[in-house]
Design a protein around this motif. Structure first.
Motif, PDB file in Angstrom:
ATOM      1  N   LEU A  34       2.165 -12.511   1.347  1.00 22.39           N
ATOM      2  CA  LEU A  34       3.388 -11.738   1.148  1.00 22.39           C
ATOM      3  C   LEU A  34       4.615 -12.638   1.067  1.00 22.39           C
ATOM      4  O   LEU A  34       4.642 -13.731   1.631  1.00 22.39           O
ATOM      5  CB  LEU A  34       3.577 -10.738   2.292  1.00 22.39           C
ATOM      6  N   GLY A  39       4.786  -6.731  -2.709  1.00 21.20           N
ATOM      7  CA  GLY A  39       4.138  -5.776  -1.821  1.00 21.20           C
ATOM      8  C   GLY A  39       2.635  -5.874  -1.900  1.00 21.20           C
ATOM      9  O   GLY A  39       2.077  -6.348  -2.897  1.00 21.20           O
ATOM     10  N   ARG A  40       1.968  -5.448  -0.838  1.00 24.57           N
ATOM     11  CA  ARG A  40       0.516  -5.385  -0.825  1.00 24.57           C
ATOM     12  C   ARG A  40       0.085  -4.042  -0.240  1.00 24.57           C
ATOM     13  O   ARG A  40       0.832  -3.404   0.511  1.00 24.57           O
ATOM     14  CB  ARG A  40      -0.096  -6.544  -0.031  1.00 24.57           C
ATOM     15  N   LEU A  56       1.718   0.508   2.277  1.00 22.81           N
ATOM     16  CA  LEU A  56       2.190  -0.616   1.486  1.00 22.81           C
ATOM     17  C   LEU A  56       3.055  -1.461   2.407  1.00 22.81           C
ATOM     18  O   LEU A  56       3.754  -0.927   3.269  1.00 22.81           O
ATOM     19  CB  LEU A  56       2.995  -0.128   0.284  1.00 22.81           C
ATOM     20  N   THR A  58       5.655  -5.098   2.740  1.00 18.07           N
ATOM     21  CA  THR A  58       6.388  -6.179   2.113  1.00 18.07           C
ATOM     22  C   THR A  58       7.058  -7.018   3.191  1.00 18.07           C
ATOM     23  O   THR A  58       7.170  -6.583   4.349  1.00 18.07           O
ATOM     24  CB  THR A  58       7.437  -5.633   1.126  1.00 18.07           C
ATOM     25  N   ASP A  71       5.547   0.558   4.615  1.00  9.63           N
ATOM     26  CA  ASP A  71       5.798   1.857   3.976  1.00  9.63           C
ATOM     27  C   ASP A  71       4.535   2.702   4.191  1.00  9.63           C
ATOM     28  O   ASP A  71       3.498   2.458   3.587  1.00  9.63           O
ATOM     29  CB  ASP A  71       6.083   1.569   2.492  1.00  9.63           C
ATOM     30  N   PHE A 120       9.857  -3.587  -4.358  1.00 14.79           N
ATOM     31  CA  PHE A 120       8.656  -4.307  -4.782  1.00 14.79           C
ATOM     32  C   PHE A 120       7.825  -3.401  -5.680  1.00 14.79           C
ATOM     33  O   PHE A 120       7.894  -2.172  -5.597  1.00 14.79           O
ATOM     34  CB  PHE A 120       7.832  -4.779  -3.576  1.00 14.79           C
ATOM     35  N   ASP A 122       4.590  -1.471  -6.890  1.00 12.42           N
ATOM     36  CA  ASP A 122       3.453  -0.880  -6.199  1.00 12.42           C
ATOM     37  C   ASP A 122       2.196  -1.660  -6.591  1.00 12.42           C
ATOM     38  O   ASP A 122       1.845  -1.721  -7.774  1.00 12.42           O
ATOM     39  CB  ASP A 122       3.309   0.592  -6.596  1.00 12.42           C
ATOM     40  N   ARG A 131       8.760   0.510  -5.618  1.00  9.60           N
ATOM     41  CA  ARG A 131       9.087   1.121  -4.323  1.00  9.60           C
ATOM     42  C   ARG A 131      10.357   0.447  -3.809  1.00  9.60           C
ATOM     43  O   ARG A 131      10.491  -0.773  -3.855  1.00  9.60           O
ATOM     44  CB  ARG A 131       7.974   0.904  -3.299  1.00  9.60           C
TER      45      ARG A 131
END
Length: 293
Positions: A34, A39-40, A56, A58, A71, A120, A122, A131
Motif C-alpha cells: 500500500l 487501495g487494496r 477496501l 488505503t 473503508d 484511490f 477501486d 473511492r
C-alpha cells in the motif's frame, strides 16, 4: 461521470509505528504494497477461514496523519475496531472508528477532473471507479471537484450488481462465507504469496485443492425480481440463493456443481416461481479431471 455518497460505508483508522506489520499479520491482503493513493481489497477472517468483515484499505498521506484507512460496512465498523483492539496486545498501534466523521463517495463512468486527497481506484474492478473518503457534508463539493453528477446510492448499487461484485449482508452472510465463495480470490482480495494471516491455512487449502464448490455468480432475471434470500431451485432441488438485484440483473450464491448438473440436464432454474438464468454459464462448468498417464 457519476458520483454517489454511500451511507452504508464507514471508516476505521489504524495508525502507529507497528501498524503495517500488525495488519499484515491479520488481513488477507498485502499491506506492505500500500501507499497513499492506492487501495487494496481484503478481509479479516475467523481462524476457520470465514469472513468477519471485508473492506477496501488505503494508506493515509502524512498530511492526513499517516496510518491506514479502512473503508468497510458501517454496521461492522465498530466490530472491526473491537476485533483489531483485541488482537493488538503489545503492538504500538491505535485503532479508531471514524465513521461519524468520514464516509465514502464512489465515482464511476468517467475520468475524474481532479484527484482529491484520500482517493484511490477501486481494486476489485476498474469499472467500479474511484473511492474518496470524505465527510458526508462535502459530497456536493467533491462531486463538483471531480466533475461528476451526484446521484443516489441506488445507482451505484445497480452498477455494482451489473458487474457481479458481491456485497456482504446481501449476497453472502458475514461469518458464514469463505473468501473463495464471494470471489475474493478473483477480485484481488487474497494475496497467496504473502506471509501468514488469520485463517490463511483454510484459504490456502481451498486454493490449492480447488475445493470451492459455492460461488457468487451473475444472473439475469426476466420480469420481476425474486426476493433477496429466495432459494434457487433446479426442479425441486435447492442449488443456491438469490442476493441483490436491480434492473433485471442480480447476484446469486450457488453450488456450482449442482447448477452445472442442472444446466447439462437442460433444467430451468427458478426462485420464488420466477425464472433465473446465469449470465455466464461457463463459470459453473468444472473441467473434467484428465486421466493420469
Amino acid at each position: 461521470m457519476k458520483a454517489a455518497f454511500l451511507p452504508d460505508r464507514g471508516v476505521v483508522k489504524v495508525a502507529g509505528e507497528d501498524a503495517q506489520g500488525f495488519l499484515n499479520g491479520l488481513f488477507t491482503t498485502d499491506i506492505g504494497r500500500l501507499k497513499p493513493g492506492l487501495g487494496r481489497f481484503g478481509a479479516l477472517l475467523t481462524p476457520q477461514g470465514k469472513i468477519i468483515v471485508d473492506f477496501l484499505i488505503t494508506e493515509a498521506p502524512a498530511g492526513h496523519g499517516g496510518g491506514f484507512l479502512i473503508d468497510c460496512p458501517k454496521a461492522l465498523a465498530e466490530t472491526l475496531a473491537t476485533k483489531l483492539k483485541f488482537y493488538k496486545l503489545r503492538a504500538k498501534v491505535t485503532v479508531e472508528n471514524l465513521s461519524d466523521d468520514l464516509g465514502v463517495l464512489a465515482g464511476w463512468d468517467g475520468t475524474p477532473a481532479a484527484q482529491p486527497d484520500l482517493a484511490f481506484a477501486d481494486p476489485r474492478d476498474e469499472r467500479l471507479g474511484l473511492r474518496i473518503l470524505i465527510p458526508a457534508e462535502l459530497k456536493e463539493k467533491l462531486a463538483a471537484l471531480i466533475g461528476a453528477e451526484l446521484v443516489d446510492a441506488s445507482e451505484y448499487e445497480a452498477h455494482r450488481i451489473a458487474l457481479g461484485v458481491p456485497r456482504g449482508g446481501l449476497d453472502f452472510m458475514y461469518g458464514d462465507a469463505f473468501p473463495h465463495e464471494t470471489n475474493m480470490d478473483r477480485l484481488s482480495g487474497v494475496d497467496f504469496d504473502k506471509g501468514c494471516y488469520v485463517g490463511q491455512e483454510v484459504v490456502s487449502r481451498m486454493q490449492h485443492r480447488g475445493t470451492a464448490r459455492t460461488r457468487s455468480v451473475k444472473v439475469l432475471l426476466d420480469g420481476p425480481s425474486p426476493e433477496a434470500g429466495a432459494t434457487i431451485l433446479a426442479g425441486d432441488k435447492p442449488v443456491g440463493t438469490i442476493g441483490s438485484t436491480a434492473h433485471g440483473k442480480g447476484i446469486a450464491l450457488v453450488r456450482i456443481d449442482r447448477v452445472a448438473d442442472a444446466l447439462n440436464a437442460g433444467q430451468t432454474l427458478t426462485a420464488g416461481g420466477l425464472d433465473v438464468r446465469l449470465a455466464e454459464p461457463d463459470v459453473v462448468r468444472i473441467p473434467a479431471k484428465q486421466p493420469v498417464a
